[in-house]
Motif scaffolding. Structure first.
Motif, mmCIF file in Angstrom:
data_model
loop_
_atom_site.group_PDB
_atom_site.id
_atom_site.type_symbol
_atom_site.label_atom_id
_atom_site.label_comp_id
_atom_site.label_asym_id
_atom_site.label_seq_id
_atom_site.Cartn_x
_atom_site.Cartn_y
_atom_site.Cartn_z
ATOM 1 N N PHE A 164 0.938 -1.183 0.068
ATOM 2 C CA PHE A 164 0.019 -0.049 -0.215
ATOM 3 C C PHE A 164 0.845 1.151 -0.002
ATOM 4 C CE2 PHE A 164 -3.137 -2.646 2.597
ATOM 5 C CZ PHE A 164 -4.290 -2.378 1.651
ATOM 6 N N GLY A 165 0.404 2.178 -0.724
ATOM 7 C CA GLY A 165 0.971 3.513 -0.696
ATOM 8 C C GLY A 165 -0.089 4.251 0.151
ATOM 9 N N ALA A 166 0.330 4.956 1.293
ATOM 10 C CA ALA A 166 -0.650 5.455 2.291
ATOM 11 C C ALA A 166 -0.335 6.796 2.426
ATOM 12 C CB ALA A 166 -0.480 4.821 3.557
ATOM 13 N N GLY A 167 -1.398 7.726 1.801
ATOM 14 C CA GLY A 167 -1.370 9.226 2.096
ATOM 15 C C GLY A 167 -2.304 10.028 1.250
ATOM 16 N N PRO A 168 -2.010 11.278 0.861
ATOM 17 C CA PRO A 168 -1.038 11.822 1.610
ATOM 18 C C PRO A 168 -1.053 12.153 3.084
ATOM 19 C CG PRO A 168 -2.430 13.253 0.574
ATOM 20 C CD PRO A 168 -3.027 12.099 0.311
ATOM 21 N N LEU A 169 0.321 11.677 3.808
ATOM 22 C CA LEU A 169 0.263 11.803 5.039
ATOM 23 C C LEU A 169 0.375 13.383 5.521
ATOM 24 C CD1 LEU A 169 2.491 8.881 5.894
ATOM 25 C CD2 LEU A 169 0.286 8.764 5.893
ATOM 26 N N PHE A 170 1.104 14.105 4.932
ATOM 27 C CA PHE A 170 1.363 15.531 5.022
ATOM 28 C C PHE A 170 1.115 16.264 4.073
ATOM 29 C CE2 PHE A 170 4.277 13.027 7.639
ATOM 30 C CZ PHE A 170 3.973 13.181 9.030
ATOM 31 N N GLY A 215 4.592 5.239 3.432
ATOM 32 C CA GLY A 215 3.973 6.520 3.457
ATOM 33 C C GLY A 215 4.452 7.268 2.325
ATOM 34 N N ILE A 216 3.526 8.296 2.085
ATOM 35 C CA ILE A 216 3.846 9.374 1.036
ATOM 36 C C ILE A 216 3.131 10.544 1.359
ATOM 37 C CG2 ILE A 216 1.997 8.440 -0.335
ATOM 38 C CD1 ILE A 216 3.600 8.735 -2.901
ATOM 39 N N GLY A 217 3.552 11.598 0.782
ATOM 40 C CA GLY A 217 3.114 13.000 0.917
ATOM 41 C C GLY A 217 4.001 13.936 2.061
ATOM 42 N N GLY A 218 4.602 14.601 1.516
ATOM 43 C CA GLY A 218 5.120 15.774 2.337
ATOM 44 C C GLY A 218 6.224 15.121 3.454
ATOM 45 N N ILE A 219 6.716 14.294 3.010
ATOM 46 C CA ILE A 219 7.781 13.536 4.064
ATOM 47 C C ILE A 219 9.033 13.882 3.795
ATOM 48 C CG2 ILE A 219 8.708 11.142 4.628
ATOM 49 C CD1 ILE A 219 6.194 9.629 3.649
ATOM 50 N N ASN A 220 9.856 14.042 4.923
ATOM 51 C CA ASN A 220 11.163 14.991 5.077
ATOM 52 C C ASN A 220 11.597 13.904 6.311
ATOM 53 O OD1 ASN A 220 10.226 16.196 7.587
ATOM 54 N ND2 ASN A 220 9.475 17.803 6.273
ATOM 55 N N ARG A 221 12.902 14.516 6.452
ATOM 56 C CA ARG A 221 13.643 13.715 7.474
ATOM 57 C C ARG A 221 13.315 14.009 8.794
ATOM 58 N NH1 ARG A 221 19.281 17.269 7.504
ATOM 59 N NH2 ARG A 221 18.212 19.244 8.646
ATOM 60 N N ASP A 264 6.561 0.395 6.567
ATOM 61 C CA ASP A 264 7.924 -0.321 6.262
ATOM 62 C C ASP A 264 8.813 0.678 5.732
ATOM 63 O OD1 ASP A 264 7.389 -3.030 6.742
ATOM 64 O OD2 ASP A 264 5.465 -2.441 5.740
ATOM 65 N N GLY A 265 8.264 1.568 4.960
ATOM 66 C CA GLY A 265 9.240 2.646 4.184
ATOM 67 C C GLY A 265 8.501 3.890 4.029
ATOM 68 N N VAL A 266 9.250 4.804 3.391
ATOM 69 C CA VAL A 266 8.726 6.067 3.022
ATOM 70 C C VAL A 266 9.033 6.476 1.597
ATOM 71 C CG1 VAL A 266 9.108 7.168 5.220
ATOM 72 C CG2 VAL A 266 10.905 7.145 3.926
ATOM 73 N N ALA A 267 8.150 7.147 1.003
ATOM 74 C CA ALA A 267 8.272 7.358 -0.550
ATOM 75 C C ALA A 267 8.282 8.983 -0.656
ATOM 76 C CB ALA A 267 7.094 6.905 -1.412
ATOM 77 N N VAL A 268 9.380 9.516 -1.196
ATOM 78 C CA VAL A 268 9.425 10.828 -1.300
ATOM 79 C C VAL A 268 9.911 11.305 -2.662
ATOM 80 C CG1 VAL A 268 10.239 10.850 1.098
ATOM 81 C CG2 VAL A 268 11.874 11.315 -0.756
ATOM 82 N N GLY A 328 -2.195 12.082 7.901
ATOM 83 C CA GLY A 328 -1.663 11.745 9.166
ATOM 84 C C GLY A 328 -1.362 10.616 9.237
ATOM 85 N N THR A 329 -0.453 10.296 10.182
ATOM 86 C CA THR A 329 0.433 8.966 10.294
ATOM 87 C C THR A 329 -0.603 8.019 11.142
ATOM 88 O OG1 THR A 329 1.136 9.642 12.431
ATOM 89 C CG2 THR A 329 2.655 9.861 10.676
ATOM 90 N N ALA A 330 -1.922 8.439 11.540
ATOM 91 C CA ALA A 330 -2.755 7.703 12.181
ATOM 92 C C ALA A 330 -3.349 6.672 11.056
ATOM 93 C CB ALA A 330 -3.976 8.575 12.756
ATOM 94 N N TRP A 331 -3.288 7.180 9.804
ATOM 95 C CA TRP A 331 -3.548 6.181 8.703
ATOM 96 C C TRP A 331 -2.925 5.302 8.655
ATOM 97 C CZ3 TRP A 331 -7.380 4.091 6.462
ATOM 98 C CH2 TRP A 331 -7.377 3.632 5.099
ATOM 99 N N VAL A 332 -1.753 5.370 8.657
ATOM 100 C CA VAL A 332 -0.533 4.278 8.617
ATOM 101 C C VAL A 332 -0.701 3.293 9.515
ATOM 102 C CG1 VAL A 332 1.769 3.798 8.851
ATOM 103 C CG2 VAL A 332 1.276 5.797 7.234
ATOM 104 N N LYS A 333 -1.086 3.769 11.059
ATOM 105 C CA LYS A 333 -1.281 2.729 11.969
ATOM 106 C C LYS A 333 -2.658 1.925 11.850
ATOM 107 C CE LYS A 333 -1.330 2.645 17.129
ATOM 108 N NZ LYS A 333 -2.120 1.175 17.089
#
Ligand code: 3NM
Length: 205
Positions: free
Chosen positions: A129-135, A166-172, A184-188, A148-153
């Motif tokens: 799954f690509g979950a987002g946009p998280l941010f 996770g995807i959308g507005g992700i940074n370090r 499991d990962g972040v897509a940026v 938000g990250t609640a969706w990932v959970k």
């Protein structure tokens, strides 16, 4: 390496995300340690036809040489011509069940933003799954409201064994919270393509 580990640092990119040669950007991101790459040639000014294929071939070859997972964004013709490892689709694209018939052995990723979308999806044919946009994101013009990250959970709690990116507005700064929520990962896109020092920014993710 299993799929979940290969999705850990996932760069998505097309020529419209780049202010210089996409080949250079991909090589620098690989130097920094990305594990997966998605060729997403979309948006205003995106390459078409032969040019789209030619850039795809270059990026595909580089990923193969460096053993980086290579995924194509929704263009099923390109999956074959680039011999991609997989294909990523959104809610308005070809359905994962139809994709599975054509591509029995390739990775199939689906974007999901809410339960309604998950409920109408054939989860047995989805590899991640690509979950987002998280941010909030400015990279995708038609991005939905951030969830938000609640969706990932929530996804993780209900699908313990399907890899989630996770995807959308992700940074370090916010990446750790996504992994803590169960991804499991972040897509940026922009956190890498717009970084001044790409290898360093990938390492810091
Ligand atoms: N898909 P950035 S958000 C390509 O929510 C894409 O499905 C999204 O770019 C989705 O990392 C997005 O620069 C853009 O925010 C991600």
């Amino acid at each position: 390496m299993n799929l979940a580990s290969r999705l850990r640092k996932y760069l998505i990119m097309g020529s419209t995300n780049c202010t210089r040669d996409p080949v250079e950007i991909l090589l620098e991101a690989i130097e920094g340690g990305i594990t997966a790459f998605q060729y997403r040639e979309k948006g205003e000014g995106a390459l078409q036809g032969k040019e789209k294929l030619e850039l795809g071939l270059k990026l595909r070859r580089i990923c193969k040489e460096h053993e980086v997972l290579f995924i194509v964004n929704d263009d099923t013709d390109l999956v074959e011509s680039l011999d991609a490892d997989g294909v990523h689709v959104g809610q308005d694209d070809i359905s994962p069940s139809d994709l599975r018939e054509v591509f029995p052995d390739r990775v199939i990723g689906l974007s999901v933003s809410n339960w309604r979308e998950v409920e109408k999806s054939p989860t047995e044919h989805i590899d991640y799954f690509g979950a987002g946009p998280l941010f909030p994101t400015t990279t995708k013009a038609d991005a939905k409201k951030p969830v938000g990250t609640a969706w990932v959970k929530e996804l993780r709690d209900n699908f313990p064994s399907i890899p989630i990116v996770g995807i959308g507005g992700i940074n370090r700064e916010n990446a750790p919270s996504i992994v803590s929520a169960g991804a499991d990962g972040v897509a940026v896109i922009s956190a890498i393509t717009r970084a001044e020092n790409i290898p360093q920014s990938v390492k810091q993710l």
